[in-house]
Write an enzyme that holds these catalytic residues in place. Structure first.
Site, short mmCIF file in Angstrom:
data_model
loop_
_atom_site.label_atom_id
_atom_site.label_comp_id
_atom_site.label_asym_id
_atom_site.label_seq_id
_atom_site.Cartn_x
_atom_site.Cartn_y
_atom_site.Cartn_z
N LYS A 138 79.35 46.18 17.08
CA LYS A 138 79.33 45.36 18.05
C LYS A 138 79.67 43.98 17.85
CE LYS A 138 76.64 43.37 21.88
NZ LYS A 138 75.61 43.19 22.73
N LYS B 117 82.61 47.99 20.26
CA LYS B 117 82.46 47.25 21.43
C LYS B 117 82.97 45.82 21.17
CE LYS B 117 79.28 45.20 24.47
NZ LYS B 117 77.67 44.85 24.88
N TYR C 216 83.02 49.88 33.91
CA TYR C 216 82.87 49.62 35.12
C TYR C 216 83.62 50.38 36.20
CZ TYR C 216 80.09 46.24 32.33
OH TYR C 216 79.39 45.52 31.39
C1 PBG Z 1 73.21 42.85 25.62
C2 PBG Z 1 74.73 43.23 25.81
C3 PBG Z 1 75.74 42.43 26.24
C4 PBG Z 1 76.64 43.45 26.52
C5 PBG Z 1 76.16 44.75 26.69
N1 PBG Z 1 74.89 44.64 26.15
C6 PBG Z 1 76.31 41.03 26.01
C7 PBG Z 1 76.23 40.50 24.80
O1 PBG Z 1 75.88 40.91 23.82
O2 PBG Z 1 76.32 39.18 25.00
C8 PBG Z 1 78.26 43.18 27.25
C9 PBG Z 1 78.84 44.01 28.28
C10 PBG Z 1 79.96 43.41 28.91
O3 PBG Z 1 80.77 42.62 28.60
O4 PBG Z 1 80.51 44.54 29.55
N2 PBG Z 1 72.96 42.46 24.33
#
Ligand code: PBG
Length: 327
Positions: free
Chosen positions: A198, A251, A316
């Site tokens: 991530k 991600k 989404y």
């Molecule tokens: C929580 C989380 C995030 C997303 C999913 N889980 C935000 C982040 O890490 O700031 C992002 C999902 C998206 O942008 O669609 N930590």
């Protein structure tokens, strides 16, 4: 004028008709590949649009069930839940509460749609008053107590009936802490989908409005990955697998297709790609201006993620795409 030689190979032959093109398509995209993220909030009959993400809503529990029913009826097998708690504090109290909003939504979904695969996001950024993904010590997120807290949060989701818990906080050892907490409470069969690679991405911008989870100060660069790094994704993912992750993830997705493809070649676990909020909202915005055909662009993006090697795409567009794919 004709060519001065005979062409032996004419790749256009196989593109001549829709039937031929379909027959030789190397990549498939169908509803079964999609996971639908939903934002659940307290209250009754709430359906509040998220302004940064057209088509996405804050839904109270009965509306979450309705939205999931619609997706499931179109062949989308799973949802991923994010919660908007009633109140936030330094310890993220609602995250581990039996009556937390995600726990309530999980129980309602499993009661009404027992076959639906219910996944929950396991991270405390929407539950802490400072908006970071763990417990703060000074300005830094304190890793080990944060991982332990994620373990308790995951166990409470499993207790409510979640099929999959998905840790997204990027704490070291979070998957091991969660596996331990789950097994300790007898939830040996709860699946862990690790947000293994991530990145600290600007593509999460619209989501932070949806989840009310922007950090009050600072950013997430001290725990999420540097977008410049690919090899590090292999290190993070190997650790997640050693710690017990059943499904791995990259991600965001669109700007990280190389990482998805590398992960597909290096690991055998099912691979998820998260088509994040910024990837969604920029297409919505362009479409509203008449600059893009939303449906065509979305399906092309999702197909590219599958081509790169993703088994599961968290998007989404799940419900819309499932409809477009059979029209
Ligand atoms: C929580 C989380 C995030 C997303 C999913 N889980 C935000 C982040 O890490 O700031 C992002 C999902 C998206 O942008 O669609 N930590």
């Amino acid at each position: 004028m004709s060519l001065p030689f005979d062409l032996e190979c004419r790749p256009r032959r196989l593109r001549r008709t829709a039937g031929l093109r379909r027959m030789v398509s190397e990549t498939s995209l169908c509803a079964a590949n999609l996971m639908y993220p939903l934002f659940v909030c307290h209250g009754k009959n709430v359906r509040e649009p998220v302004s940064s993400m057209p088509g996405v809503f804050h839904l109270s529990v009965e509306n979450i069930v309705q939205e999931a029913e619609k997706a499931y009826a179109r062949g989308v097998p799973s949802v991923l839940l994010f919660g908007l708690p009633k109140s936030k504090d330094a310890k993220a109290s609602e995250a581990t509460s039996k009556n937390g909003i995600v726990q309530q939504a999980v129980r309602a979904l499993k009661k009404n749609l027992p076959e639906l695969v219910v996944a929950t996001d396991v991270c405390v950024c929407a539950y802490t008053d400072h908006g970071h993904c763990g417990i703060l010590k000074g300005d830094d997120v304190d890793n080990d107590p944060s991982a332990a807290l994620l373990g308790r949060m995951a166990a409470s989701h499993a207790e409510a009936g979640a099929d999959i818990v998905a840790p997204s906080a990027m704490m070291d050892g979070q998957v091991a802490a969660i596996r331990d907490a789950l097994d300790g409470k007898g939830f040996k069969n709860t699946v862990i989908m690790g947000y293994s690679a991530k990145y600290a991405s600007a593509f999460y911008g619209p989501f932070r409005e949806a989840a009310h989870s922007a950090p009050g100060k600072g950013d997430r660069k001290a725990y999420q990955m540097n977008p410049a790094n690919a090899r590090e994704a292999l290190i993070e993912t190997s650790l997640d697998i050693q710690e017990g992750a059943d499904i791995i993830m990259v991600k965001p997705a669109l700007a990280y297709l190389d990482v998805i493809s590398m992960m597909r070649r290096n690991f055998e676990q099912p691979l998820a790609a998260y088509n994040v909020s910024g990837e969604y909202s920029m297409v919505k915005a362009a479409a509203r201006n008449g600059w893009a055909d939303e449906r065509a662009v979305a399906l092309e993006m999702l197909t590219a993620m599958r081509r790169a090697g993703a088994d599961i795409i968290i998007t989404y567009w799940a419900t819309d795409a499932a409809k477009w794919l059979v029209e």
